[in-house]
Design an enzyme around this catalytic site. Structure first.
Site, PDB file in Angstrom:
ATOM      1  N   GLY A  11       9.313   4.483  27.663  1.00 38.90           N
ATOM      2  CA  GLY A  11       9.591   3.109  27.274  1.00 38.90           C
ATOM      3  C   GLY A  11      11.065   2.905  27.019  1.00 38.90           C
ATOM      4  O   GLY A  11      11.697   3.699  26.313  1.00 38.90           O
ATOM      5  N   SER A  12      11.616   1.838  27.591  1.00 42.15           N
ATOM      6  CA  SER A  12      13.064   1.608  27.475  1.00 42.15           C
ATOM      7  C   SER A  12      13.384   0.301  26.769  1.00 42.15           C
ATOM      8  O   SER A  12      14.397  -0.340  27.062  1.00 42.15           O
ATOM      9  CB  SER A  12      13.708   1.601  28.868  1.00 42.15           C
TER      10      SER A  12
ATOM     11  N   ARG B  58       0.797  -1.230   0.000  1.00 36.95           N
ATOM     12  CA  ARG B  58       0.000   0.000   0.000  1.00 36.95           C
ATOM     13  C   ARG B  58       0.829   1.280   0.000  1.00 36.95           C
ATOM     14  O   ARG B  58       0.341   2.351  -0.320  1.00 36.95           O
ATOM     15  CB  ARG B  58      -0.932   0.027   1.202  1.00 36.95           C
TER      16      ARG B  58
ATOM     17  N   HIS C  39       5.140   1.466   0.577  1.00 38.43           N
ATOM     18  CA  HIS C  39       6.530   1.475   0.142  1.00 38.43           C
ATOM     19  C   HIS C  39       7.160   0.099   0.291  1.00 38.43           C
ATOM     20  O   HIS C  39       6.943  -0.616   1.260  1.00 38.43           O
ATOM     21  CB  HIS C  39       7.366   2.508   0.907  1.00 38.43           C
TER      22      HIS C  39
ATOM     23  N   HIS D  14      43.935 -12.786  17.414  1.00 38.03           N
ATOM     24  CA  HIS D  14      44.390 -11.735  18.335  1.00 38.03           C
ATOM     25  C   HIS D  14      45.050 -10.614  17.538  1.00 38.03           C
ATOM     26  O   HIS D  14      45.803 -10.886  16.604  1.00 38.03           O
ATOM     27  CB  HIS D  14      45.397 -12.315  19.334  1.00 38.03           C
TER      28      HIS D  14
ATOM     29  N   GLU E 188      10.598   4.250  32.518  1.00 43.68           N
ATOM     30  CA  GLU E 188      10.239   2.850  32.310  1.00 43.68           C
ATOM     31  C   GLU E 188       9.369   2.363  33.472  1.00 43.68           C
ATOM     32  O   GLU E 188       9.703   2.564  34.636  1.00 43.68           O
ATOM     33  CB  GLU E 188      11.504   1.994  32.205  1.00 43.68           C
TER      34      GLU E 188
END
Length: 480
Positions: A195-196, A36, A38, A459, A218
């Site tokens: 909100g977290s 509808r 994208h 490493h 939160e």
């Protein structure tokens, strides 16, 4: 009508939908996809991809502000917010065109509009209530418009949208969802993030990098409530160190909009209240599946507030109709949707496919510091009856992290103490969203601690922290 008949029609061209369409075409099905607005869906256009572009700019800004620590002299460092946003939109546009190219390459027809089930195997497509953003180049192989279409198999992949709390309805200005938060014209002086979860923490991290005074609130006792509490605590401490205020076990109890300011009353963890004013508020309290106006009731599809009810392979309660991705419920992740798409299509064609182990789907949060995890948390492993042994290794003892100038965080591994099986891995720190795939592979192959110990790690790399964490679980870590 013959041209409107397909083997498979996919409703929704997000990560799950377009992958389903491409895989179906690869397997020889005559396929169409209905969209509808994208190609690429929310993830590509308004979620995963553009937010990572924004966060990359924020990361570079942070590095440049500390360039002197690396012996590099710079002038005045300043964020050009419109240019940052323009780059993120350009990244999305490039990938949007890429989806069009893939659909064309695989001979998938694109139908622009809004689909509705009229009966099993049949849909009607009407003019979209949203403006379609079909790429100019390359155009899909064949585009169709409104009308009726039929297919032996139909996959619903309509995704999800931001959850809206009463009294905190987005207005596109003062109260924002991730849509508006992704296109700032300037950095607000103050911002409240409600909100977290991953979305909230990523935007909090981004705006703090721009110089905004950010407060995260939160309802639950910890940020990133889906993560291991030990990892979440590291993130919270890092945020506070960056100047981000974090309020847990707290909530917004009143909110009023005025010209240019949001007046709020916050109830804090001790029961006291605090009156605060913010320039902007981002509502990031989760998402809800897009199940409305699809005609599900007409074909007898069972759904709940958390999504369409499906089997492991995406089959719904209506024969020939399937659902994948966010619309089929948690975890609402793009990579989960893509995997479900392949499983669903391969089951349609071959009658079987590999099983998706949802407990082994990795999660990533791209705030600063990054967070990544897979498998059980320590608490969940114990609750499931496992006797566990836990390994930890701090990046502060990792040579590559120190050389990078980003040595905060740790790797935490959880093993079954009796069998040695890797049950979970949880990471916070530099590039852990890339490192987590090593643990995903390991847990997918039911790797044990002994296997991880025997591998040779290059490493100096960040990946050595994986090795050391496994060593630590057995009490034999070398570098701590």
């Amino acid at each position: 009508m013959a041209n409107n008949n397909y083997d498979l029609i996919v409703i929704g061209a997000g990560p799950g939908g377009y992958v389903a369409a491409i895989r179906a075409a690869q397997l020889g099905l005559k396929t169409a996809i209905v969209e509808r607005e994208h190609l690429g869906g929310i993830c590509l256009n308004w979620g995963c991809i553009p937010t990572k572009a924004l966060l990359r700019s924020a990361e570079l800004l942070g590095h440049m502000e500390h360039a002197a620590d690396f012996g590099i002299e710079t002038g005045v460092i300043k964020a050009n917010v419109p240019a940052i946003v323009a780059r993120s939109r350009a990244v999305s546009a490039q990938l949007n065109s890429g989806i069009a190219h893939l659909l064309k390459k695989n001979k998938v027809d694109v139908i622009w509009g809004e689909a509705k089930l009229t009966s099993p195997g049949n849909i009607s497509v009407s003019k979209s209530s949203k403006a379609a953003t079909e790429p100019v180049h390359p155009k899909p192989r064949h585009t169709k418009d409104h009308g009726t279409y039929s297919a032996k198999h139909i996959i619903i992949a309509t995704g999800a949208r931001p959850r809206v709390l009463p009294g905190m309805e987005p207005d596109g200005d003062l109260i924002m969802t991730y849509f508006e938060a992704m296109k700032p014209t300037e950095a607000p002086k103050s911002l409240l993030v409600v909100g977290s979860g991953a979305i909230g923490m990523e935007f909090a991290s981004f705006y703090a990098a721009l110089g905004t005074k950010v407060t995260v609130i939160e309802l639950l006792p910890e940020v990133l409530p889906q993560e291991d509490p030990e990892i979440a605590k590291v993130v919270q401490d890092a945020f506070v160190k960056r100047g981000i205020e974090v309020l847990t076990s707290a909530k917004v109890t009143n909110l009023k909009r005025h010209k240019g300011v949001v007046e709020t009353k916050l109830t804090l963890s001790d029961g006291s209240t605090s009156d605060r004013n913010f320039d902007k508020v981002i509502s990031a309290i989760g998402v809800v599946p897009n199940t409305e106006n699809l005609g599900l009731e007409a074909v007898g599809v069972q759904s709940t507030p958390t999504g369409i009810v499906t089997s492991e392979a995406g089959a719904t309660t209506c024969a020939g109709l399937y659902a994948i991705g966010d619309v089929a419920g948690a975890p609402m992740l793009a990579h989960k949707a893509e995997h479900e798409a392949v499983i669903c299509v391969e089951t349609i064609v071959n009658g079987h496919a590999h099983k998706l182990e949802k407990s082994r789907i990795p999660g990533c949060t791209y705030c600063q510091p990054q967070v990544a995890s897979v498998g059980l948390t320590e608490t969940a492993a114990r609750a499931a009856g496992h006797t566990v042994k836990v390994g930890r290794f701090p990046f502060a003892a990792n040579g590559k992290a120190i050389a990078m100038g980003d040595a905060s965080g740790l790797v935490k591994t959880i093993f079954d103490a009796l069998t040695g099986e890797l049950l979970g891995a949880h990471m916070v720190g530099p590039e852990v969203t890339e490192l987590i795939q090593g643990f995903v592979t390991a847990i997918g192959h039911e790797t044990t601690d002994e296997h991880l110990l025997q591998l040779v790690y290059p490493h100096p790399t960040l990946s050595e922290a994986i090795h050391e964490s496994a060593l630590d679980a057995g009490g034999i870590a070398i570098h701590i």
